[in-house]
Design a protein around this motif. Sequence first.
Motif, short mmCIF file in Angstrom:
data_model
loop_
_atom_site.label_atom_id
_atom_site.label_comp_id
_atom_site.label_asym_id
_atom_site.label_seq_id
_atom_site.Cartn_x
_atom_site.Cartn_y
_atom_site.Cartn_z
N TYR A 116 38.25 17.73 47.51
CA TYR A 116 39.57 17.16 46.74
C TYR A 116 39.66 15.45 46.86
CZ TYR A 116 44.18 16.63 44.80
OH TYR A 116 45.24 16.46 43.95
N ARG A 117 39.45 15.26 48.24
CA ARG A 117 39.57 13.84 48.39
C ARG A 117 38.51 13.04 47.73
NH1 ARG A 117 40.12 14.08 53.35
NH2 ARG A 117 37.90 14.24 53.83
N ARG A 138 34.17 24.74 41.77
CA ARG A 138 33.53 24.37 43.10
C ARG A 138 34.57 24.07 44.38
NH1 ARG A 138 28.27 20.95 40.82
NH2 ARG A 138 28.56 21.87 38.60
N ILE A 139 35.52 24.20 44.01
CA ILE A 139 36.48 23.83 45.05
C ILE A 139 37.17 25.18 45.66
CG2 ILE A 139 38.89 23.35 43.97
CD1 ILE A 139 39.37 21.06 45.82
N SER A 140 36.92 26.10 44.71
CA SER A 140 37.66 27.52 45.19
C SER A 140 36.64 28.30 45.43
CB SER A 140 38.56 27.93 44.22
OG SER A 140 37.97 28.07 42.70
N GLU A 141 35.74 28.95 44.23
CA GLU A 141 34.84 29.86 44.25
C GLU A 141 33.62 29.52 45.27
OE1 GLU A 141 32.42 32.52 40.91
OE2 GLU A 141 34.74 31.86 40.63
N ASP A 142 33.05 28.42 44.91
CA ASP A 142 31.76 27.95 45.66
C ASP A 142 32.13 27.84 47.19
OD1 ASP A 142 29.89 27.85 43.60
OD2 ASP A 142 30.71 25.95 42.94
N VAL A 143 33.40 27.12 47.41
CA VAL A 143 33.58 27.07 48.92
C VAL A 143 33.81 28.12 49.68
CG1 VAL A 143 35.61 26.07 50.43
CG2 VAL A 143 34.67 24.70 48.62
N SER A 144 34.35 29.40 48.79
CA SER A 144 34.49 30.78 49.36
C SER A 144 33.30 31.36 49.90
CB SER A 144 35.41 31.60 48.64
OG SER A 144 36.89 30.98 48.16
N ARG A 145 32.11 31.12 48.71
CA ARG A 145 31.08 31.63 49.29
C ARG A 145 30.17 31.13 50.30
NH1 ARG A 145 28.59 32.01 42.94
NH2 ARG A 145 29.78 33.82 42.28
N VAL A 146 30.76 29.92 50.46
CA VAL A 146 30.11 29.26 51.60
C VAL A 146 30.83 29.70 53.05
CG1 VAL A 146 29.66 27.03 52.85
CG2 VAL A 146 29.27 27.18 50.64
N ARG A 147 31.91 29.82 52.87
CA ARG A 147 32.79 30.53 54.11
C ARG A 147 32.26 32.10 54.26
NH1 ARG A 147 36.15 34.27 54.72
NH2 ARG A 147 36.47 34.76 52.46
#
Length: 596
Positions: A116-117, A138-147
């Motif tokens: 976001y920054r 990318r800020i929601s779905e992609d980050v969740s998959r990396v988590r």
Amino acid sequence: MPARALAAVNPHIFRYKWHFLGGVLFVILSTLLAIWPAQLVRYAFDLVNEGIDLYHLFAGTPAQAAVYHVFGRNVLFYGMLIIALALLRGIFLFFMRQTLIVMSRLIENDQKNEIYRHYQSLPLAFYRRHSTGDLMSRISEDVSRVRMYLGPAIMYFLQLVLLFVLIVPLMLLVNVKLTLLTVLPLPILSVSIFYINNLIQRKSDEIQRALAAMTTFTQEAFSGIRVLKSFVRQQDSLAQFTVASNDYKDKSLSLNFVNSLFFPLIMFLVGISTVVTVWIGGQEVIRGTITTGTIAEFLIYVNLLTWPVTALGWTSSLVQRAEASQARINEFLDEKTDIVSRREVAKELEGDIVFDHVSFTYPDTGIRALRDVSFHLRKGRTLAIIGNTGSGKSTVAALLCRLYDTTSGDVRIDGTDVRDYSLASLREQIGYVPQDVFLFSDSIRNNINFGLDQPDEARMAQAARDADVYENIIRFPEGFDTKVGERGITLSGGQKQRVSMARALVKEPKILILDDSLSAVDTKTENAILGALQRVMKGRTSLLISHRVSSVKLADEILVLDDGQIVQHGTHAALMAETGGLYRALYERQLQTEEA
């Protein structure tokens, strides 16, 4: 590239290294405490067999009671010990999740903040190239998959490695043949789960896309409900929604069918391992090579290996998806803004503006918006820019705020190139009312005070008066605390423009830019606003951009743009005196329209 993409999360893991190392420790301890009870069960089973044999051997003798007593005490001891180890393992499993899963959540939070920054640092050209949905994904779905890779995938992979390293050698030491036949179905299970999980994930993605399409359609229908009703398209809209809803239903049922195969497959393959263990193990017991306790031990081992082996297929799929998602995230994080300050000059502006042979071509579309534009706006004066749609008027404002950099030529404020100013210092001293009015889904108060660190009630009220919207606001039941709804839907077009203008005026900027900000108000309101603005603009450098002559005739100077070039420059009276000029033609055309 994707194989190297996940290396980008290593600094995050290092930041939470104590969570990671603690998680590894708890994985080791919980795994050891899963293996020891299996060996205790073997001892207990063998003890039961020996106890029964001894009990029958001493039948009818006083020693039989003593054998029964010792037998009962030992069985109770083993039972209590197994329960104690199970409780202790439960505690370590809790801490395992509290370290590794918590670490993944913390990294997820850091990644979202980082993205976001970074988004906010990127230039407008970036947002013209990418859709809002893609940015959100990318800020929601992609980050969740990396988590999911950082938490469950790492945790279960560590469990699998430790269990195989510890259990398989123990099984081989007891009986090689039984070990090989017992673990034979497990690789088949892992590969099957991998393919089934990929199928599930693919269908889940299809469902997400169908849901996103249905949600977008619904949001647009409700946002444009007035247009929908005025054109009497409710039934047509319902038919389109039904198609989208049925598509979502069909994809959901397809996923449910695949999910229905998931657990039966696991149970079938686990059942094969269990049957093989009992069948082959029973034959070995008959031969006297192993005991019944060994069969019980092997059954526990098989069950311990089942979930990690199952998870291997699942985690492999998670890692693949995480790699692809992190590659998408890296693609954005690797983009750097070219709108950076060369010298970080931070000083109070006076407002002397010079455009020196400025040309500009939009980088994403290749459209040439300005061609060799030069003018000098002295501090404290008002310059109006007028022209037909697409003449390049708004581009002048964008270059002055440094939302873009010139393709050629220079823009200077107080003799300093805008590229040398600190971006924050430059933009804080410019009050910009854009052509495309945007209000946040918040109160009118918070929208007007948006640019202030310390809101001031008196300044807010005065800014609303100067924008001729104060009387409208105080007539609302909640006054300045009225919620404006999504994109200001509860306000009229003119009210939205005037609230946006108040938001710029409350900053008391050194330079004021009004980009066609009176297009949605009537002539009477326009004159009232211009009258109030004369006081505001006195001694302040102002730029009025409009396609309406009535909005610009009070300016000290007027620039007329056509196809990105200056075709006329002068006062209202001087330009009206030029027969055949574009300014006079615009004036007469608009005057005829108003009279009509």
